[in-house]
Design an enzyme around this catalytic site. Structure first.
Site, PDB file in Angstrom:
ATOM      1  N   HIS A 126      -2.241   7.465   7.382  1.00  0.00           N
ATOM      2  CA  HIS A 126      -1.226   8.306   6.717  1.00  0.00           C
ATOM      3  C   HIS A 126      -1.852   9.616   6.229  1.00  0.00           C
ATOM      4  CE1 HIS A 126       2.518   6.056   6.571  1.00  0.00           C
ATOM      5  NE2 HIS A 126       1.961   4.986   6.018  1.00  0.00           N
ATOM      6  N   HIS A 183      -4.382   1.505   7.789  1.00  0.00           N
ATOM      7  CA  HIS A 183      -3.001   2.006   7.868  1.00  0.00           C
ATOM      8  C   HIS A 183      -2.821   3.190   6.901  1.00  0.00           C
ATOM      9  CE1 HIS A 183       1.546   1.144   7.974  1.00  0.00           C
ATOM     10  NE2 HIS A 183       1.426   1.909   6.903  1.00  0.00           N
ATOM     11  N   GLU A 184      -3.332   3.044   5.688  1.00  0.00           N
ATOM     12  CA  GLU A 184      -3.170   4.112   4.672  1.00  0.00           C
ATOM     13  C   GLU A 184      -4.018   5.336   5.015  1.00  0.00           C
ATOM     14  OE1 GLU A 184      -0.752   3.529   3.034  1.00  0.00           O
ATOM     15  OE2 GLU A 184      -0.677   1.351   2.945  1.00  0.00           O
ATOM     16  N   GLY A 201       0.834  -1.199   0.000  1.00  0.00           N
ATOM     17  CA  GLY A 201       0.000   0.000   0.000  1.00  0.00           C
ATOM     18  C   GLY A 201       0.865   1.242   0.000  1.00  0.00           C
ATOM     19  N   CYS A 221       5.974  -0.456   7.522  1.00  0.00           N
ATOM     20  CA  CYS A 221       5.635   0.758   6.774  1.00  0.00           C
ATOM     21  C   CYS A 221       6.839   1.190   5.949  1.00  0.00           C
ATOM     22  CB  CYS A 221       5.236   1.868   7.741  1.00  0.00           C
ATOM     23  SG  CYS A 221       4.788   3.409   6.927  1.00  0.00           S
ATOM     24  N   LEU A 222       6.593   1.536   4.709  1.00  0.00           N
ATOM     25  CA  LEU A 222       7.675   1.984   3.828  1.00  0.00           C
ATOM     26  C   LEU A 222       8.319   3.274   4.341  1.00  0.00           C
ATOM     27  CD1 LEU A 222       5.951   1.306   0.386  1.00  0.00           C
ATOM     28  CD2 LEU A 222       7.822  -0.014   1.411  1.00  0.00           C
ATOM     29  N   GLN A 272       2.912   9.900   1.930  1.00  0.00           N
ATOM     30  CA  GLN A 272       4.256   9.309   1.981  1.00  0.00           C
ATOM     31  C   GLN A 272       5.159   9.782   0.843  1.00  0.00           C
ATOM     32  OE1 GLN A 272       2.445   5.181   2.389  1.00  0.00           O
ATOM     33  NE2 GLN A 272       4.376   4.930   3.510  1.00  0.00           N
TER      34      GLN A 272
HETATM   35  O1  GNR Z   1       4.025  -2.693   2.587  1.00  0.00           O
HETATM   36  C1  GNR Z   1       3.373  -2.550   3.624  1.00  0.00           C
HETATM   37  N1  GNR Z   1       3.065  -3.652   4.361  1.00  0.00           N
HETATM   38  C2  GNR Z   1       2.163  -3.640   5.427  1.00  0.00           C
HETATM   39  C3  GNR Z   1       2.104  -4.757   6.242  1.00  0.00           C
HETATM   40  C4  GNR Z   1       1.235  -4.817   7.300  1.00  0.00           C
HETATM   41  C5  GNR Z   1       0.385  -3.755   7.529  1.00  0.00           C
HETATM   42  C6  GNR Z   1       0.431  -2.632   6.738  1.00  0.00           C
HETATM   43  C7  GNR Z   1       1.309  -2.572   5.681  1.00  0.00           C
HETATM   44  S1  GNR Z   1       1.341  -1.166   4.660  1.00  0.00           S
HETATM   45  C8  GNR Z   1       2.983  -1.204   4.077  1.00  0.00           C
HETATM   46  C9  GNR Z   1       3.180  -0.149   3.001  1.00  0.00           C
HETATM   47  C10 GNR Z   1       3.017   1.213   3.621  1.00  0.00           C
HETATM   48  O2  GNR Z   1       3.814   1.733   4.338  1.00  0.00           O
HETATM   49  N2  GNR Z   1       1.887   1.818   3.393  1.00  0.00           N
HETATM   50  O3  GNR Z   1       1.629   3.005   3.970  1.00  0.00           O
HETATM   51 NI    NI Z   2       2.801   3.048   5.798  1.00  0.00          NI
END
Ligand code: GNR
Ligand code: NI
Length: 180
Positions: free
Chosen positions: A137, A133-134, A46, A91-92, A51
C-alpha cells in the site's frame, strides 16, 4: 481520537507513494492512534496510511482476535525474506473481494515504533502476509495487482458499480435503500 475515511479501489490516490516520516512527533503519534481506531472499527487486521489519504510511511496492524497485539511500523524496511506461502487476502480498500496471493513466508522487518524507536520484527504466517500487504500500500500497490487482468477488470467494474449504487442511495435517502 478520530475515524478517518478509507479510500476504495480504483481511487487514484491509492497509487501514490508514501514518503518516509522524518520525525516521530506528537502529530505522527496522533495519526497512528487515529489509524488504530479506524482499523479496529472497520474491522481490519491492518491499515496503511495510503488508505486514509496520508502519504507517509505509517502502518498499523493487529492480527490477534482480541485487539491485544497492536503493531506500529513507521518507515518499515524488509531486511530478509524467505519461503513462499499462498493466502486468501482481503483489503479494506477493495471491500467484498477475497483472492489468493503468493508472498514470502518469513520476513524480518526493521521499523520505528510509535515512540520513534527502531526495532526489528521476525514475522511469519498471517503477520508476515499482512506486513507485506501493508508495505505494498505504501508503494501504491494493491493485492488485486497480482491477479490476472481479466479478474482485475471484473473487480474494478464491481467496485464502480457499488460506488454508483452507494451514491444513489445517499441521494434518495436510506428509506428507499431499505425497501430494495
Ligand atoms: O483486514 C484485512 N485482512 C487481511 C486478510 C488477509 C491478508 C491481508 C489482510 S489486510 C486487510 C486490511 C487492509 O486492507 N489492510 O491494508
Ligand atoms: Ni489493504
Amino acid at each position: 481520537m478520530a475515524l478517518i475515511e478509507i479510500l476504495h479501489f480504483p481511487d487514484p490516490r491509492l497509487r501514490k507513494k508514501a514518503i518516509p516520516v522524518d520525525k516521530v512527533d506528537d502529530q505522527i503519534r496522533q495519526t497512528v492512534n487515529d489509524m488504530f481506531e479506524t482499523m479496529y472499527a472497520a474491522p481490519g487486521i491492518g491499515l496503511a496510511a495510503t488508505q486514509v489519504n496520508i502519504q507517509q510511511q505509517i502502518i498499523v496492524i493487529d492480527v490477534s482476535e482480541d485487539k491485544s497485539a497492536p503493531v506500529c511500523l513507521i518507515n518499515p524496511k524488509i531486511i530478509t525474506k524467505d519461503g513462499e506461502e499462498e493466502m486468501q487476502e482481503g483489503c479494506l480498500s477493495v471491500p467484498g473481494i477475497f483472492e489468493t496471493v503468493r508472498r514470502a513466508e518469513n520476513i524480518t522487518v526493521q521499523a520505528l515504533d510509535q515512540q520513534g524507536v527502531e526495532y526489528t520484527l521476525d514475522a511469519e504466517g498471517l503477520l508476515a502476509v499482512c506486513i507485506q500487504h501493508e508495505m505494498d500500500h505504501l508503494d501504491g500497490k494493491l493485492f488485486v495487482d497480482y491477479l490476472s487482468p481479466l479478474k482485475m477488470q471484473r473487480i474494478k467494474k464491481k467496485m464502480l458499480k457499488m460506488k454508483k449504487l452507494d451514491a444513489s442511495e445517499q441521494h434518495n435517502g436510506s428509506q428507499s435503500a431499505n425497501i430494495i
